[in-house]
Design a protein around this motif. Sequence first.
Motif, mmCIF file in Angstrom:
data_model
loop_
_atom_site.group_PDB
_atom_site.id
_atom_site.type_symbol
_atom_site.label_atom_id
_atom_site.label_comp_id
_atom_site.label_asym_id
_atom_site.label_seq_id
_atom_site.Cartn_x
_atom_site.Cartn_y
_atom_site.Cartn_z
ATOM 1 N N PRO A 69 19.828 15.220 36.408
ATOM 2 C CA PRO A 69 19.994 14.131 35.435
ATOM 3 C C PRO A 69 20.118 12.757 36.082
ATOM 4 O O PRO A 69 19.792 11.742 35.471
ATOM 5 C CB PRO A 69 21.282 14.508 34.708
ATOM 6 N N SER A 70 20.549 12.708 37.344
ATOM 7 C CA SER A 70 20.727 11.428 38.042
ATOM 8 C C SER A 70 19.409 10.859 38.564
ATOM 9 O O SER A 70 19.358 9.725 39.031
ATOM 10 C CB SER A 70 21.672 11.615 39.229
ATOM 11 N N ASP A 206 19.605 -2.972 37.437
ATOM 12 C CA ASP A 206 20.336 -1.719 37.269
ATOM 13 C C ASP A 206 19.715 -0.960 36.103
ATOM 14 O O ASP A 206 19.908 -1.315 34.939
ATOM 15 C CB ASP A 206 21.823 -2.015 36.993
ATOM 16 N N VAL A 207 18.931 0.051 36.414
ATOM 17 C CA VAL A 207 18.230 0.811 35.372
ATOM 18 C C VAL A 207 18.670 2.269 35.409
ATOM 19 O O VAL A 207 19.232 2.743 36.398
ATOM 20 C CB VAL A 207 16.692 0.747 35.575
ATOM 21 N N LYS A 208 18.408 2.975 34.317
ATOM 22 C CA LYS A 208 18.666 4.412 34.295
ATOM 23 C C LYS A 208 17.565 5.097 35.096
ATOM 24 O O LYS A 208 16.390 4.986 34.769
ATOM 25 C CB LYS A 208 18.679 4.938 32.859
ATOM 26 N N VAL A 209 17.963 5.769 36.168
ATOM 27 C CA VAL A 209 16.991 6.416 37.040
ATOM 28 C C VAL A 209 16.601 7.777 36.452
ATOM 29 O O VAL A 209 17.444 8.640 36.237
ATOM 30 C CB VAL A 209 17.564 6.595 38.465
ATOM 31 N N THR A 245 11.462 -0.336 41.091
ATOM 32 C CA THR A 245 12.415 -0.143 39.984
ATOM 33 C C THR A 245 11.715 0.418 38.752
ATOM 34 O O THR A 245 12.239 1.305 38.072
ATOM 35 C CB THR A 245 13.106 -1.480 39.631
ATOM 36 N N SER A 246 10.523 -0.076 38.471
ATOM 37 C CA SER A 246 9.771 0.405 37.316
ATOM 38 C C SER A 246 9.394 1.874 37.472
ATOM 39 O O SER A 246 9.473 2.661 36.521
ATOM 40 C CB SER A 246 8.503 -0.439 37.137
ATOM 41 N N LYS A 250 10.410 6.308 35.117
ATOM 42 C CA LYS A 250 9.438 7.212 34.490
ATOM 43 C C LYS A 250 9.306 8.499 35.306
ATOM 44 O O LYS A 250 9.547 8.519 36.501
ATOM 45 C CB LYS A 250 8.058 6.542 34.422
ATOM 46 N N ILE A 251 8.895 9.569 34.632
ATOM 47 C CA ILE A 251 8.592 10.819 35.325
ATOM 48 C C ILE A 251 7.262 10.651 36.060
ATOM 49 O O ILE A 251 6.287 10.150 35.496
ATOM 50 C CB ILE A 251 8.464 11.989 34.326
#
Length: 274
Positions: A69-70, A206-209, A245-246, A250-251
């Motif tokens: 999840p991280s 700071d984004v959700k990885v 970062t972008s 995404k997967i």
Amino acid sequence: INFSTGGGATNAAVTFARQGLASQFMGTIGHDPAGLAVLDDLDKEGVDTTHVSYSDRYNTGYSVLLLAPSGERTILTYRGASTHYDARYFDLTDTDADWLYVSSMAGSMEALDKIFAQARELNIKVFFNPGKGELRHPQKLKALLDDVTVLSVNKEEAAQIIEGESLEELTRHLLHYVPVAIISDGPNGVMASDGKVLVRAGMYQDVKVIDRTGAGDAFGSGFLSQWSQGKSLKDSIVFASANSTSVVTKIGAKTGILRSGASLHEMPLTEKAL
């Protein structure tokens, strides 16, 4: 389950293509569905694949990524054709490239030596992001750096090549070997120098990885996509950080790669003269 293609060189090739640069991929795949998927992806992105070589013995490299999840991951890898390089498959004589972006060649120092020597003869500048295979041969690697214009490594890798403790110390020492040095340090950001200025950058945003796969490739190729067009060290680092970062949001390694004209914002960054 998500199926996608990756690999340092193909990921970089897509960054260059999406930034409007003429991009060619040179690598080895097998005669199999995975190899066709790689070619299909690159064709869709407008990447020239005429320099692809085929292994008659090994299948295309293949990985299964188990994502936490991280965004951290465990990778189960069959390297296949991607670790059995033959120097004769890598010939630059019929390319008009200005730059060569070289990711890991699985420690094939003979192939690297041939490629770098050819690049020097043809006045093609080299961006090098060595992998574990090359770092196992530090003396041979140092000898190759004579032909490298930009070297991109992380802090641990830099310490395997030269002496130094801090990021700045390591960066300054790498400048004895290459004109431009870039050292990343995970969440602590990155330091880069072209021998004139020293740039220290933090986290772009700071984004959700979701998936960290391809982040390093996105950074290196993002940097070169701007640097090769004459952008400043600072601006090249900002775009590299934004591209990386972008990608982690995404997967897959290619999905989040930025396209030309993407809007960027300021980031924590300091710049000082050397």
